[in-house]
Scaffold this motif. Structure first.
Motif, PDB file in Angstrom:
ATOM      1  N   ALA A  94       0.842  -1.225   0.054  1.00  0.00           N
ATOM      2  CA  ALA A  94       0.024  -0.134   0.023  1.00  0.00           C
ATOM      3  C   ALA A  94       1.002   1.460   0.001  1.00  0.00           C
ATOM      4  CB  ALA A  94      -0.922   0.116   1.205  1.00  0.00           C
ATOM      5  N   ALA A  95       1.680   1.099   0.758  1.00  0.00           N
ATOM      6  CA  ALA A  95       3.066   2.399   0.715  1.00  0.00           C
ATOM      7  C   ALA A  95       3.591   2.647  -0.459  1.00  0.00           C
ATOM      8  CB  ALA A  95       3.992   2.246   1.960  1.00  0.00           C
ATOM      9  N   GLU A  96       3.908   1.291  -1.133  1.00  0.00           N
ATOM     10  CA  GLU A  96       4.894   1.424  -2.481  1.00  0.00           C
ATOM     11  C   GLU A  96       3.772   1.973  -3.577  1.00  0.00           C
ATOM     12  OE1 GLU A  96       6.393  -2.130  -3.681  1.00  0.00           O
ATOM     13  OE2 GLU A  96       8.093  -2.208  -2.035  1.00  0.00           O
ATOM     14  N   ASN A  97       2.437   1.708  -3.332  1.00  0.00           N
ATOM     15  CA  ASN A  97       1.516   2.073  -4.514  1.00  0.00           C
ATOM     16  C   ASN A  97       0.859   3.180  -4.069  1.00  0.00           C
ATOM     17  OD1 ASN A  97       1.283  -0.310  -6.676  1.00  0.00           O
ATOM     18  ND2 ASN A  97       1.743  -1.108  -4.705  1.00  0.00           N
ATOM     19  N   GLY A  98       1.042   4.122  -2.983  1.00  0.00           N
ATOM     20  CA  GLY A  98       0.507   5.251  -2.595  1.00  0.00           C
ATOM     21  C   GLY A  98      -1.073   4.851  -2.514  1.00  0.00           C
ATOM     22  N   LYS A  99      -1.658   3.997  -1.903  1.00  0.00           N
ATOM     23  CA  LYS A  99      -2.789   3.626  -1.327  1.00  0.00           C
ATOM     24  C   LYS A  99      -3.078   3.683   0.246  1.00  0.00           C
ATOM     25  CE  LYS A  99      -4.278   1.445  -5.594  1.00  0.00           C
ATOM     26  NZ  LYS A  99      -5.007   0.028  -6.185  1.00  0.00           N
ATOM     27  N   GLN A 100      -4.299   4.157   0.312  1.00  0.00           N
ATOM     28  CA  GLN A 100      -4.757   4.011   1.768  1.00  0.00           C
ATOM     29  C   GLN A 100      -5.842   2.847   1.830  1.00  0.00           C
ATOM     30  OE1 GLN A 100      -3.811   5.946   4.242  1.00  0.00           O
ATOM     31  NE2 GLN A 100      -2.491   7.167   3.097  1.00  0.00           N
TER      32      GLN A 100
END
Length: 460
Positions: A335-341
């Motif tokens: 999620a952090a690598e893909n910029g998702k919450q």
């Protein structure tokens, strides 16, 4: 201004020195020069060269003496010696004293470019290795390796006990169980943690390439060997060498590996000089080495040298309580690598994850979670975000072949066929090539109700 690297030239011949300075500056290097060894030493601290290119014969302090001083100042600085044609024996002595290579005068420009390019590649690799080691130390802390189940806690306990030793370790178990993670954790908890952690996947290389990759080769050892190259054993000096898929190496390479484990020394391919290094070996395999020994495919003496300490990595299906923990760990990472919450997993998604047997182990779980993170468009991972093959055993009617009874298989076939036909007993009977009455009979049996009268005639 960015340059290809910093080169310090030490040569008492003015014309030769000046020509080299101009040539290398034209090629994009930052260059300083000195007329003798003493002047070169004075420039080491401020200029911090990546490579020192020195003549062997100089007044006051010759190239061998300068080499020794450079290595005292910074062992990572490469020294290349230049010598007159016919004085190769002296150059070989310099190599034994720690020079990276030698060139004969008059200098061949093409050869010089190849040697410097190789050395600068090593400089960049060492810089990257320093960053990777820092990241590795953070990644492979025990608290970052997820596993609360008893089998993993036992692994952690053994790792803590063996980390400080020099003994070889053999990691066994199925693919995807985290053998590389544990190898790195052993290294990071050991006194060798400041040294390199070098990895080699043995199955990825042909026999001839594997030998060169492990032990290095001399210039001219084989077609295409334009320069001397250090192997993984040399690169891992002072640290740990992780040999993955050790069961794939040939008998010839097994002999050389055995010799290193016995004597801690080796020769480069095509070379005669014996090299001593301090390297701890951690090997891994998903194959049964004891059976390979019995079949004559793996040397028994090498097996016992590698298997001083054995760690059998547990498959993920033997520690199902770790699946939700691992899934959340990978979710946060991707999620952090893909910029998702993304908050977590839905109840359905967790049931599917925990009920699956994970034949690909932790690696398969990681890939599944990464895929789900990329595909999801909601705040949680749902069952729709997971691959369709991820169906828990209970959703398959408890069917495992082998392992299920004929009654269980029959029930599964009838109920699933009815689902696919929308409950039409006639269509299901046609597909299964049995009578409608038999389907009705079985449905009553499954529901525990009164059985219909016994069928007479027709298909059974």
């Amino acid at each position: 201004m960015d340059t290809k690297g910093r080169i310090l030239i030490a040569d008492d011949e003015v014309n030769a020195r000046t020509a080299l300075v101009e040539l290398l500056r034209e090629e994009g290097y930052s260059v300083e020069s000195a007329a003798d060894g003493f002047k070169a030493l004075g420039k080491l601290a401020d200029f911090a060269p990546h490579v020192v290119l020195t003549d062997l014969k100089m007044p006051g302090m010759d190239g061998i003496q300068l080499l020794s001083k450079v290595r005292e100042h910074d062992a990572g600085t490469a020294v290349i010696v230049m010598t007159a044609f016919g004085a190769v024996e002296t150059a070989v002595g310099a190599m034994r004293a720690g020079a990276r290579d030698y060139l004969t005068k008059p200098i061949n420009v093409g050869e010089l470019s190849i040697v410097l390019q190789r050395e600068m590649e090593q400089v960049h690799l060492r810089a990257e290795a320093g960053l990777l080691r820092a990241r590795l130390a953070e990644r492979y802390k025990f608290e970052n390796i997820v596993g609360n189940a008893a089998p993993m806690q036992e692994i952690f306990k053994i790792v803590a006990q063996i980390a400080a030793a020099r003994a070889s370790v053999l990691l066994t178990g199925e693919s995807g169980t985290g053998k590389e993670l544990i190898a790195a954790a052993i290294h990071e908890r050991s006194p060798r943690s400041k040294g390199p952690f070098v990895k080699l996947h043995c199955a990825a290389l042909a026999e001839s390439l594997l030998e060169s990759e492990l032990f290095g080769h001399e210039r001219g050892a084989f077609t295409g060997a334009q320069a001397r190259r250090d192997g993984r054993f040399f690169q891992a000096n002072g640290g740990t060498l992780f040999l993955d898929e050790i069961g794939e190496i040939s008998q010839a390479v097994q002999v050389k590996l055995l010799r290193f484990l016995q004597e801690r020394q080796f020769e480069r391919v095509g070379g005669n000089d014996t090299i001593n290094v301090d390297v701890r070996i951690i090997a891994a395999t998903n194959r049964d080495l004891t059976q390979m020994v019995a079949d004559g495919k793996f040397r028994e003496d090498l097996y016992y040298r590698l298997n001083v300490i054995n760690l059998e990595m547990p498959p993920l299906r033997s520690r199902p309580s770790d699946v939700p923990l691992l899934a959340m760990h990978f979710l946060r990472k991707y999620a952090a690598e893909n910029g998702k919450q993304i908050g977590g997993f839905s109840t359905e998604a967790l049931e599917r994850l925990t009920g699956y047997r994970w034949p690909g182990n932790v690696r398969e779980l990681e890939n599944v979670v990464e895929r789900a993170v990329v595909l999801t468009s909601s705040g949680d991972i749902t069952g729709a975000d997971l691959p369709p093959n991820l169906v828990p055993t209970k959703d398959r009617g408890g069917i495992q072949i082998p392992g299920a009874t004929l009654d269980q298989i029959e029930r599964y076939a009838i109920t699933k066929t009815l689902e696919s036909t929308g409950g039409s007993t006639g269509a299901a009977a046609e597909i299964l090539n049995i009578s409608v009455r038999k389907i009705q009979y079985k449905l009553h049996e499954y529901q525990g109700g009164p059985k219909p009268a016994a069928e007479v005639g027709g298909r059974s």
